[in-house]
Motif scaffolding. Structure first.
Motif, mmCIF file in Angstrom:
data_model
loop_
_atom_site.group_PDB
_atom_site.id
_atom_site.type_symbol
_atom_site.label_atom_id
_atom_site.label_comp_id
_atom_site.label_asym_id
_atom_site.label_seq_id
_atom_site.Cartn_x
_atom_site.Cartn_y
_atom_site.Cartn_z
ATOM 1 N N GLU B 190 0.839 -1.197 0.000
ATOM 2 C CA GLU B 190 0.000 0.000 0.000
ATOM 3 C C GLU B 190 0.877 1.252 0.000
ATOM 4 O O GLU B 190 1.445 1.575 -1.030
ATOM 5 C CB GLU B 190 -0.939 -0.030 1.226
ATOM 6 C CG GLU B 190 -2.040 -1.080 1.106
ATOM 7 C CD GLU B 190 -3.188 -0.625 0.208
ATOM 8 O OE1 GLU B 190 -3.124 0.462 -0.385
ATOM 9 O OE2 GLU B 190 -4.175 -1.381 0.093
ATOM 10 N N ASN B 191 1.018 1.904 1.175
ATOM 11 C CA ASN B 191 1.763 3.165 1.137
ATOM 12 C C ASN B 191 3.230 2.971 0.764
ATOM 13 O O ASN B 191 3.822 3.815 0.104
ATOM 14 C CB ASN B 191 1.637 3.928 2.465
ATOM 15 C CG ASN B 191 2.248 3.204 3.648
ATOM 16 O OD1 ASN B 191 2.482 2.000 3.588
ATOM 17 N ND2 ASN B 191 2.505 3.929 4.713
ATOM 18 N N MET B 192 3.812 1.805 1.127
ATOM 19 C CA MET B 192 5.232 1.637 0.820
ATOM 20 C C MET B 192 5.481 1.455 -0.673
ATOM 21 O O MET B 192 6.575 1.735 -1.152
ATOM 22 C CB MET B 192 5.821 0.465 1.609
ATOM 23 C CG MET B 192 6.001 0.772 3.091
ATOM 24 S SD MET B 192 6.568 2.441 3.428
ATOM 25 C CE MET B 192 8.230 2.353 2.811
ATOM 26 N N ALA B 193 4.481 0.963 -1.401
ATOM 27 C CA ALA B 193 4.659 0.894 -2.850
ATOM 28 C C ALA B 193 4.887 2.295 -3.394
ATOM 29 O O ALA B 193 5.830 2.553 -4.145
ATOM 30 C CB ALA B 193 3.440 0.254 -3.499
ATOM 31 N N PHE B 194 4.027 3.222 -2.968
ATOM 32 C CA PHE B 194 4.204 4.588 -3.468
ATOM 33 C C PHE B 194 5.472 5.230 -2.921
ATOM 34 O O PHE B 194 6.262 5.811 -3.668
ATOM 35 C CB PHE B 194 2.984 5.459 -3.127
ATOM 36 C CG PHE B 194 3.191 6.871 -3.551
ATOM 37 C CD1 PHE B 194 3.053 7.222 -4.891
ATOM 38 C CD2 PHE B 194 3.625 7.835 -2.653
ATOM 39 C CE1 PHE B 194 3.310 8.511 -5.310
ATOM 40 C CE2 PHE B 194 3.889 9.125 -3.071
ATOM 41 C CZ PHE B 194 3.717 9.462 -4.400
ATOM 42 N N ILE B 195 5.663 5.115 -1.599
ATOM 43 C CA ILE B 195 6.797 5.815 -0.985
ATOM 44 C C ILE B 195 8.133 5.252 -1.502
ATOM 45 O O ILE B 195 9.082 6.005 -1.726
ATOM 46 C CB ILE B 195 6.707 5.748 0.559
ATOM 47 C CG1 ILE B 195 5.451 6.481 1.026
ATOM 48 C CG2 ILE B 195 7.939 6.368 1.204
ATOM 49 C CD1 ILE B 195 5.176 6.372 2.513
ATOM 50 N N SER B 196 8.199 3.939 -1.721
ATOM 51 C CA SER B 196 9.439 3.368 -2.268
ATOM 52 C C SER B 196 9.702 3.901 -3.675
ATOM 53 O O SER B 196 10.833 4.269 -4.008
ATOM 54 C CB SER B 196 9.366 1.841 -2.322
ATOM 55 O OG SER B 196 9.218 1.308 -1.038
ATOM 56 N N ALA B 197 8.637 3.950 -4.495
ATOM 57 C CA ALA B 197 8.805 4.484 -5.853
ATOM 58 C C ALA B 197 9.207 5.950 -5.810
ATOM 59 O O ALA B 197 10.096 6.395 -6.553
ATOM 60 C CB ALA B 197 7.509 4.307 -6.645
ATOM 61 N N LEU B 198 8.563 6.706 -4.916
ATOM 62 C CA LEU B 198 8.901 8.133 -4.751
ATOM 63 C C LEU B 198 10.371 8.288 -4.371
ATOM 64 O O LEU B 198 11.101 9.097 -4.955
ATOM 65 C CB LEU B 198 7.991 8.740 -3.662
ATOM 66 C CG LEU B 198 8.350 10.119 -3.142
ATOM 67 C CD1 LEU B 198 7.880 11.177 -4.139
ATOM 68 C CD2 LEU B 198 7.712 10.396 -1.790
ATOM 69 N N THR B 199 10.798 7.492 -3.398
ATOM 70 C CA THR B 199 12.176 7.607 -2.931
ATOM 71 C C THR B 199 13.171 7.170 -4.017
ATOM 72 O O THR B 199 14.231 7.763 -4.163
ATOM 73 C CB THR B 199 12.369 6.785 -1.647
ATOM 74 O OG1 THR B 199 11.385 7.198 -0.712
ATOM 75 C CG2 THR B 199 13.748 6.992 -1.059
ATOM 76 N N ASN B 200 12.803 6.147 -4.787
ATOM 77 C CA ASN B 200 13.640 5.768 -5.923
ATOM 78 C C ASN B 200 13.847 6.963 -6.849
ATOM 79 O O ASN B 200 14.936 7.208 -7.347
ATOM 80 C CB ASN B 200 13.000 4.635 -6.719
ATOM 81 C CG ASN B 200 13.138 3.303 -6.018
ATOM 82 O OD1 ASN B 200 13.980 3.132 -5.141
ATOM 83 N ND2 ASN B 200 12.302 2.351 -6.393
ATOM 84 N N SER B 201 12.769 7.717 -7.073
ATOM 85 C CA SER B 201 12.893 8.850 -7.993
ATOM 86 C C SER B 201 13.619 10.028 -7.340
ATOM 87 O O SER B 201 14.034 10.954 -8.015
ATOM 88 C CB SER B 201 11.513 9.288 -8.496
ATOM 89 O OG SER B 201 10.807 9.931 -7.461
ATOM 90 N N PHE B 202 13.776 9.975 -6.015
ATOM 91 C CA PHE B 202 14.582 10.996 -5.323
ATOM 92 C C PHE B 202 16.049 10.566 -5.253
ATOM 93 O O PHE B 202 16.880 11.256 -4.686
ATOM 94 C CB PHE B 202 14.067 11.207 -3.891
ATOM 95 C CG PHE B 202 13.053 12.306 -3.760
ATOM 96 C CD1 PHE B 202 11.812 12.208 -4.363
ATOM 97 C CD2 PHE B 202 13.333 13.457 -3.018
ATOM 98 C CE1 PHE B 202 10.873 13.222 -4.236
ATOM 99 C CE2 PHE B 202 12.399 14.471 -2.894
ATOM 100 C CZ PHE B 202 11.164 14.345 -3.498
#
Lengths: 290, 438
Positions: B190-202
């Protein structure tokens, strides 16, 4: 009076059920104890080995461990307080001769018939939801910002839901106790000039004390293991805010597939529950001997 | 017993065995997502063509499915002949020898048509261990009308800085419109799917090459702070309990200016039957950070696989071959329209003119899927594969715990620094126990 023979016969006839009950209890407990000393993770089932006390140490040092024990206690005490006080109040109310008494009594006890996950789902999506819930509508009607209950007050929200479910139980037990109060005693007190509050404090409360003891004992057993309500509403969060001991064990055993760690948690929970039971029996169980 | 009766008996026994063998029943465990429920409805087409195979469905909610299937497979229970699993599980389970390689899908199957990113994620040592049923990456879905009203224009390759500003501009609390809806519900999927992808892009990563958790690094601090601030300023109420389905409902009701999530959502938000904003949705690629050349690298697929414990592997592969074939896609298209076919698995679908016409989201979906590279999720080197997850068995538990800590940030129960410190501690502890950190 039983003779030696009948007593022996009785023991023999009881033996099978005692053995079954013993196995019923002992086998799972023994298996839990066994696995708590094994390194056993379902995801790597080929690497099973003896772990010593490592699982215990691992569970006990979990960052959520102490908070989960605290949350368990807060949950139990919170729900008990609400159900005992609220149950007494409602029992007094529905003991009065009112119109539609039968229907009111059924309505009051009906939450007890709702299964915990269903109740939790209803509370989560229809009552406490910050967007669609009844509470949010009320808040908006009066011009306030709706409260996001499960985010801002997670433990309190769980307490409310559980208390709502257990209130009927407390009410029912206390109502039967109230009804067993001798009306002559009440009238005598009334004639002696005791007002409502005096009658309540000096007559009703002492009379209810044994029923309250029963309520506290039975509810504590169930409340120590609250699980469904947490799983459905907050999933133990945010953070560890609503993680209790049961949920921590679930998280270890089922989410992490860590059988050893979960078993160790289970044993720790059994020990802690027995400590609670010991003090509970000493503190309130005395009432039952009278 | 005379010889004659013995022979007769033996013959009937052989006949009995032969008839039971000729009518095999496959037990299939699947997730209750729309596309799978549709497949269930179309099963009769398969059994008509294969009268010797019966199909028995076990349809479960995602978390329950995962728990049941994992337990069954790990304990070698053998309840299921086909299981529906994500691309997270496939390589892990294949290495545990819990799955059979799919080498009997038939000559007509056209394995080279599978999208390379998807096929790569389902193969171990060049062998396919699961067949993709539908696949997804992540992208931005946004309301073109609200963008016009605010005088904004979505760039071809938006940055997080732009997304942040736009979300704050669009937010209209009086009319119950949030600038951006993002996952906040705790969970590794759930939230970690988005947050992990976000952090990858950071430019951040979960672990360095020695499996040391990286939550104490500046990239995580920047991404989590960006996320928390954005949700506070422009997110919906109750964000910490919103997952994919909650945000989908919000977006369909017109309550979100933007939503960054799985590409499969596109067919739901653009379906006028369910979505009030169907004709106003625009699509754009997952944002990147200024100075970091990396989009989210989110890649997910739901796949069908045969557990090693199944005794009906041949029939199971026949079914899998049918359910993930081009013919199945054509069958759905003929019954429900092209926009409803399972997306994201085959190159040929995206070359199909009918599909392109029916699905405005086809091109952005393909672009998002092509941009995903799970072997290189972020700019720094990593010891794992996986875009929005880390493909190790321990990740489910760890990801969910960290997800809880981060959901506490947007619930206002914890600060960014505290949550990151706690995540670092718990990840170090778990990884040490599992033997990754010596």
């Amino acid at each position: 009076m039983a003779t030696q023979n009948t007593r022996t016969l009785a023991r023999l006839m009881m033996a099978p059920s005692v053995v079954v009950l013993l196995i019923w209890m002992a086998v799972p407990l023994a298996m839990t104890l066994y696995y708590s000393f094994q390194n056993y993770n379902l995801l790597t089932p080929m690497n099973v080995s003896f772990a010593g006390f490592f699982n215990y140490q691992y569970f006990y040092t979990d960052p959520a461990f102490f908070q989960s024990i605290w949350n368990t206690l807060v949950l139990v005490v919170g729900v008990l307080a609400i159900t005992v006080i609220g149950g007494t109040a409602i029992a007094l109310l529905i003991d009065q001769p009112i119109f539609g008494q039968g229907i009111v009594r059924i309505l009051v006890i009906s939450p007890f018939f709702v299964m915990p996950p269903v109740a939790a789902l209803i509370w989560k999506n229809m009552i406490m939801h910050p967007g669609y819930g009844v509470f949010a509508d009320i808040a908006k009607f009066f011009g306030f910002q709706p409260i996001d209950w499960f985010a801002q007050f997670p433990l309190f929200s769980v307490i409310i839901i559980v208390a709502w479910q257990w209130l009927p139980f407390a009410t029912l037990i206390l109502l039967t106790a109230l009804q067993s109060l001798d009306s002559e005693q009440r009238e005598a007190a009334e004639m002696d000039g005791a007002n409502f509050f005096n009658r309540f404090i000096y007559l009703t409360i002492p009379h209810l004390s044994r029923a309250v003891t029963v309520v506290i004992l039975i509810q504590t057993i169930f409340l120590l293991g609250i699980y469904a309500e947490i799983l459905v509403t907050t999933n133990g969060g945010p953070g560890y805010a609503s993680t209790n001991l049961t949920f921590l064990i679930y998280r270890t055993a089922r989410l992490g597939y860590d059988v050893g760690g979960g078993a160790a948690g289970g044993i720790i929970a059994v020990v802690l529950a027995n400590i609670v039971a010991f003090f509970l029996m000493r503190a309130v169980g005395k009432n039952l001997d009278k | 017993m005379t010889l004659k009766t013995f022979l007769l008996g033996a013959c009937s026994a052989v006949a009995f065995i032969a008839t039971t063998a000729s009518a095999e029943t496959l037990t299939i465990a699947t997730v209750n997502n729309g596309d799978m429920v549709r497949m269930q409805g179309l099963t009769s087409e398969f059994t008509k063509a294969n009268p010797d195979i019966q199909v028995n469905w076990v349809t479960l909610e995602e978390n329950v499915l995962r728990e049941r299937v994992t337990t069954d497979i790990a304990a070698n229970g053998g309840q299921y002949d086909i299981v529906t699993i994500g691309n997270y599980e496939v390589p892990i389970w294949a290495k545990q020898k819990w799955l059979l390689p799919l080498d009997g899908l038939g000559d007509k199957y056209d394995m080279n048509d599978l999208l390379p990113a998807i096929r790569g994620g389902l193969s171990v040592d060049g062998k396919l261990y699961a067949a993709p049923f539908y696949g997804e990456s992540a992208m931005i879905m946004y309301r073109k009308d609200l963008f016009d009203k605010a005088g904004l224009k979505m760039p071809d390759s938006p940055t997080w800085e732009f997304i942040g500003d736009a979300a704050r501009k669009i937010t209209d609390r009086a009319n119950d419109v949030s600038g951006i809806c993002l996952r906040g519900k705790a969970g590794w999927g759930e939230n970690m799917a988005f947050i992990s992808a976000l952090t990858n892009s950071f430019g951040g990563r979960w672990f360095d090459e020695k499996w040391k958790p990286q939550f104490d690094q500046p990239e995580w601090k920047a991404s989590l702070k960006f996320y928390a601030d954005l949700m506070k300023d422009a997110g919906p109420a109750g964000a910490s309990s919103n997952g994919f389905n909650e945000n989908l409902t919000l977006f369909q009701q017109g309550k979100c200016g933007m939503w960054i999530d799985a590409t499969v959502a596109a067919s739901f938000v653009s379906n006028p039957k369910d979505s009030k904003v169907a004709d106003k949705v625009g699509y754009a690629i997952f944002p990147s950070k200024e100075g970091v050349n990396n989009h989210g690298n989110w890649l997910w697929s739901w796949n069908l696989a045969v557990p090693a414990s199944s005794k009906k592997a041949e029939a199971a592969e026949k079914f899998i071959s049918w359910a993930t074939s081009k013919e199945y896609t054509a069958l759905v298209a003929s019954k429900e329209g092209w926009a409803n076919v399972p997306p994201g698995t085959r190159t040929s679908l995206y070359k199909n003119a009918d599909y392109q016409k029916a699905a405005a989201f086809a091109a952005p979906t393909l672009a998002a899927m092509d941009a995903a590279d799970i072997t290189k999720p972020t700019v720094k080197p990593v010891p794992y594969t996986g875009g929005q997850f880390v493909a190790i068995p321990e990740f489910q538990a760890l990801g969910t715990t960290v997800g809880q800590l981060f959901s506490a940030v947007i619930a206002g129960q914890s600060t960014v620094d505290d949550a990151l410190a706690a995540a670092q501690a718990t990840a170090t502890r778990d990884m040490t126990r599992a033997g990754y950190i010596k």
